[in-house]
Design a protein around this motif. Structure first.
Motif, PDB file in Angstrom:
ATOM      1  N   ARG A   1      12.921  78.598  42.764  1.00 33.51           N
ATOM      2  CA  ARG A   1      14.034  77.713  43.102  1.00 33.51           C
ATOM      3  C   ARG A   1      15.316  78.410  42.673  1.00 33.51           C
ATOM      4  O   ARG A   1      15.480  78.765  41.509  1.00 33.51           O
ATOM      5  CB  ARG A   1      13.895  76.379  42.375  1.00 33.51           C
TER       6      ARG A   1
ATOM      7  N   ARG B   1       1.002  84.627  44.859  1.00 34.44           N
ATOM      8  CA  ARG B   1       1.964  83.846  45.645  1.00 34.44           C
ATOM      9  C   ARG B   1       2.791  82.990  44.698  1.00 34.44           C
ATOM     10  O   ARG B   1       2.240  82.350  43.804  1.00 34.44           O
ATOM     11  CB  ARG B   1       1.239  82.969  46.652  1.00 34.44           C
TER      12      ARG B   1
ATOM     13  N   THR C   1       9.626  81.297  48.924  1.00 41.94           N
ATOM     14  CA  THR C   1       8.223  81.588  48.659  1.00 41.94           C
ATOM     15  C   THR C   1       7.957  83.036  49.054  1.00 41.94           C
ATOM     16  O   THR C   1       8.440  83.497  50.088  1.00 41.94           O
ATOM     17  CB  THR C   1       7.309  80.627  49.447  1.00 41.94           C
TER      18      THR C   1
ATOM     19  N   THR D   1       6.728  80.555  44.328  1.00 40.45           N
ATOM     20  CA  THR D   1       7.935  79.960  44.904  1.00 40.45           C
ATOM     21  C   THR D   1       8.975  79.873  43.800  1.00 40.45           C
ATOM     22  O   THR D   1       8.683  79.387  42.701  1.00 40.45           O
ATOM     23  CB  THR D   1       7.660  78.557  45.472  1.00 40.45           C
TER      24      THR D   1
ATOM     25  N   LEU E   1      14.726  77.191  47.997  1.00 36.09           N
ATOM     26  CA  LEU E   1      13.341  77.516  47.632  1.00 36.09           C
ATOM     27  C   LEU E   1      12.906  78.744  48.427  1.00 36.09           C
ATOM     28  O   LEU E   1      13.038  78.771  49.651  1.00 36.09           O
ATOM     29  CB  LEU E   1      12.405  76.356  47.947  1.00 36.09           C
TER      30      LEU E   1
END
Length: 106
Positions: free
Chosen positions: A65, A61, A44, A63, A42
């Motif tokens: 995977r 913002r 971010t 994130t 992950l």
């Protein structure tokens, strides 16, 4: 492709750019990583967008995977697909995996 560790290149120095947007003016942005979990599973990051006309800053913002080829293949098979082949994205060779899969009749 998590093995490539692309997020290590997401720094202000490497990604900063300024563009002229018709009707808006000059906008400067960049990408910077704020957190990496499980060795890149992950990632971010944030991207400030600075509007020069009035100084407004809007920060995005996100994130992502990053899954390994094996993880994706297992997921596809479990969902009822057979992997035909895996190739590079034509516009980003070596940066991302494109999976071509066929639905298996059950």
């Amino acid at each position: 492709d998590p093995a490539r560790r692309a997020w290590e290149e997401w720094t202000e120095d490497r990604t900063r750019r300024t563009v002229d947007i018709p009707g808006v003016g000059r906008v400067t942005d960049w990408v910077q990583v704020t957190d990496v979990v499980d060795d890149g599973a992950l990632v971010t990051f944030e991207s400030p967008n600075i509007f020069e006309a009035d100084g407004t800053v809007i920060t995005s913002r996100s994130t992502l995977r990053f899954r390994s080829r094996t993880e994706i293949e297992v997921s596809l098979v479990e969902a009822g697909f057979a992997i035909d082949h895996v190739r590079d994205a034509p516009d980003r060779p070596g940066r991302e995996m494109v999976f071509v899969a066929i639905r298996v009749e059950r």
